[in-house]
Design a protein around this motif. Sequence first.
Motif, mmCIF file in Angstrom:
data_model
loop_
_atom_site.group_PDB
_atom_site.id
_atom_site.type_symbol
_atom_site.label_atom_id
_atom_site.label_comp_id
_atom_site.label_asym_id
_atom_site.label_seq_id
_atom_site.Cartn_x
_atom_site.Cartn_y
_atom_site.Cartn_z
ATOM 1 N N THR A 18 34.987 41.118 -6.589
ATOM 2 C CA THR A 18 33.617 40.663 -6.846
ATOM 3 C C THR A 18 32.930 41.612 -7.840
ATOM 4 O OG1 THR A 18 32.929 41.865 -4.874
ATOM 5 C CG2 THR A 18 33.171 39.484 -4.642
ATOM 6 N N ASN B 261 29.533 43.392 -8.729
ATOM 7 C CA ASN B 261 28.352 43.741 -7.932
ATOM 8 C C ASN B 261 27.179 44.266 -8.767
ATOM 9 O OD1 ASN B 261 30.925 45.076 -5.956
ATOM 10 N ND2 ASN B 261 29.786 43.236 -5.383
ATOM 11 N N VAL B 262 27.221 44.071 -10.063
ATOM 12 C CA VAL B 262 26.133 44.595 -10.904
ATOM 13 C C VAL B 262 24.791 43.979 -10.490
ATOM 14 C CG1 VAL B 262 25.235 44.731 -13.265
ATOM 15 C CG2 VAL B 262 27.698 44.864 -12.845
ATOM 16 N N ARG C 95 15.297 42.558 -11.534
ATOM 17 C CA ARG C 95 16.093 41.851 -12.549
ATOM 18 C C ARG C 95 15.439 40.497 -12.810
ATOM 19 N NH1 ARG C 95 22.549 40.869 -11.553
ATOM 20 N NH2 ARG C 95 23.105 40.692 -13.732
ATOM 21 N N SER D 212 24.266 41.972 -3.239
ATOM 22 C CA SER D 212 24.884 43.171 -3.787
ATOM 23 C C SER D 212 24.338 44.428 -3.088
ATOM 24 C CB SER D 212 24.708 43.213 -5.310
ATOM 25 O OG SER D 212 25.514 44.257 -5.819
ATOM 26 N N ASP E 211 25.830 39.371 1.773
ATOM 27 C CA ASP E 211 26.845 39.426 0.724
ATOM 28 C C ASP E 211 28.220 39.334 1.389
ATOM 29 O OD1 ASP E 211 26.641 40.478 -2.444
ATOM 30 O OD2 ASP E 211 28.628 40.649 -1.531
ATOM 31 N N ASP F 290 30.730 41.028 0.400
ATOM 32 C CA ASP F 290 31.436 42.296 0.204
ATOM 33 C C ASP F 290 30.894 43.356 1.177
ATOM 34 O OD1 ASP F 290 32.480 44.671 -0.682
ATOM 35 O OD2 ASP F 290 32.062 44.320 -2.806
ATOM 36 N N VAL G 83 29.206 46.641 -0.290
ATOM 37 C CA VAL G 83 27.829 46.638 -0.819
ATOM 38 C C VAL G 83 26.803 46.586 0.312
ATOM 39 C CG1 VAL G 83 28.366 45.770 -3.134
ATOM 40 C CG2 VAL G 83 27.773 44.125 -1.357
ATOM 41 N N ASN H 36 29.864 35.178 3.916
ATOM 42 C CA ASN H 36 30.525 34.436 2.838
ATOM 43 C C ASN H 36 29.783 33.114 2.662
ATOM 44 O OD1 ASN H 36 32.223 32.981 1.185
ATOM 45 N ND2 ASN H 36 34.074 33.395 2.374
ATOM 46 N N LEU H 37 29.277 32.864 1.466
ATOM 47 C CA LEU H 37 28.503 31.632 1.242
ATOM 48 C C LEU H 37 29.339 30.374 1.456
ATOM 49 C CD1 LEU H 37 26.367 32.624 -1.873
ATOM 50 C CD2 LEU H 37 25.513 32.022 0.402
ATOM 51 N N ASN I 138 22.984 35.053 -10.062
ATOM 52 C CA ASN I 138 24.173 35.702 -10.630
ATOM 53 C C ASN I 138 25.319 35.767 -9.619
ATOM 54 O OD1 ASN I 138 22.669 36.354 -13.135
ATOM 55 N ND2 ASN I 138 21.473 37.574 -11.695
ATOM 56 N N TYR J 283 30.220 32.704 -10.828
ATOM 57 C CA TYR J 283 31.657 32.983 -10.619
ATOM 58 C C TYR J 283 32.368 31.815 -9.931
ATOM 59 C CZ TYR J 283 29.922 37.575 -11.780
ATOM 60 O OH TYR J 283 29.318 38.614 -12.439
HETATM 61 C C1 SAM Z 1 26.467 40.034 -9.782
HETATM 62 S S1 SAM Z 1 26.029 40.280 -8.096
HETATM 63 C C2 SAM Z 1 24.386 39.613 -8.067
HETATM 64 C C3 SAM Z 1 23.436 40.469 -7.260
HETATM 65 C C4 SAM Z 1 21.977 39.988 -7.268
HETATM 66 N N1 SAM Z 1 21.850 38.680 -6.696
HETATM 67 C C5 SAM Z 1 21.418 40.015 -8.671
HETATM 68 O O1 SAM Z 1 21.198 38.968 -9.277
HETATM 69 O O2 SAM Z 1 21.207 41.117 -9.197
HETATM 70 C C6 SAM Z 1 26.975 38.967 -7.295
HETATM 71 C C7 SAM Z 1 27.161 39.202 -5.805
HETATM 72 O O3 SAM Z 1 27.648 37.991 -5.212
HETATM 73 C C8 SAM Z 1 28.546 38.323 -4.172
HETATM 74 N N2 SAM Z 1 29.415 37.176 -3.876
HETATM 75 C C9 SAM Z 1 30.431 36.674 -4.606
HETATM 76 N N3 SAM Z 1 31.023 35.657 -3.958
HETATM 77 C C10 SAM Z 1 30.349 35.499 -2.786
HETATM 78 C C11 SAM Z 1 30.481 34.606 -1.694
HETATM 79 N N4 SAM Z 1 31.429 33.670 -1.643
HETATM 80 N N5 SAM Z 1 29.616 34.732 -0.655
HETATM 81 C C12 SAM Z 1 28.653 35.680 -0.679
HETATM 82 N N6 SAM Z 1 28.471 36.564 -1.680
HETATM 83 C C13 SAM Z 1 29.319 36.465 -2.737
HETATM 84 C C14 SAM Z 1 29.300 39.526 -4.748
HETATM 85 O O4 SAM Z 1 29.908 40.304 -3.743
HETATM 86 C C15 SAM Z 1 28.202 40.275 -5.511
HETATM 87 O O5 SAM Z 1 27.643 41.319 -4.746
#
Ligand code: SAM
Length: 292
Positions: free
Chosen positions: A78, A80-81, A86, A120, A150, A152, A155, A208-209, A226, A230
């Motif tokens: 994943t 995590n930025v 933001r 994150s 999240d 992860d 995080v 987990n979403l 964000n 993915y």
């Molecule tokens: C780029 S960060 C975005 C953080 C924050 N929302 C922002 O915009 O700054 C993406 C986050 O989505 C989480 N993520 C990815 N797939 C996920 C899933 N299936 N369920 C929950 N979280 C997920 C990742 O672990 C990561 O921490």
Amino acid sequence: MHKPSSETVIDTDSFNALAELAYRESGLQLAIEKTSMLQSRLRHRLSALGLQDFANYSAFVCSEEGKTERRHMISALTTNVSHFFREKHHFEILKRHIQSELLPRLRSGGRVRVWSAGCSNGQEALSIAMTFLELAIEVAELDLRILATDIDPSVIQFAKKASYQKRLVENIPEDLLQKYFTRSESEGDSFYVASEKILQLVRYRELNLLSDWPITQRIDVVFCRNVVIYFDVPTQNLLWPRFKEVLGPAGILFLGHSERISNPESFGFASDGPTTYRASVLGAGSSNSLKD
Ligand SMILES: C[S@@+](CC[C@H](N)C(=O)[O-])C[C@H]1O[C@@H](n2cnc3c(N)ncnc32)[C@H](O)[C@@H]1O
């Protein structure tokens, strides 16, 4: 113990197996162009397990015994930025909703729930908490909660500690930094630790979403920014009705700057600003079964 070298490369079958697993477990889409990213992010997992190559890693992580490793793998893959405040325009929109609807409700004894989905390291949830507190310090005593989740676990652990290096707090205006963070020094580095005043509003959970959401109360505002970038479109389209289901009538959904709901009306949303959506009172999924 075998050690993979920094040159260890992944074969096509192992890449396909890992990409398929990541997609199934978390919705992450890993196209073939992500090969070198996947290699570099997973090499340390091979070392940790004493495996020499990706074929052995892929066989292990896909097996029954690989359940714990699957969490490490998703955590490594994943992105995590995140940053405090933001996409500032969303916080301006949030302010307007706080002033016009959410604060009057809280002040008259009502409940307000906000969800940072894909939170994150916690910067988004804490930015939301500061936005509320800056408009009305008494929200700390009212029925406001920010759920931050999240997939992860690493995080979530970081977010709970709430200790941020100097470079991570650069986007926080100086007066807010003074008010809501305490500076500490460790090993020559400055850290800023969030105060109890903001942390008490936030509940961090691993979620987990793509799994079930243990959400029993209506949510007023969802920040899912964000994260879905993915995911592929079919996976995104599975999420929109679920967000509509947990949001109360006229609830708000913020997505990231490069994320969109195409044809929002078909999912019961109306566009309400830049990557901002409002649940329509009528429309798809309007028979919301969650308690008021
Ligand atoms: C780029 S960060 C975005 C953080 C924050 N929302 C922002 O915009 O700054 C993406 C986050 O989505 C989480 N993520 C990815 N797939 C996920 C899933 N299936 N369920 C929950 N979280 C997920 C990742 O672990 C990561 O921490």
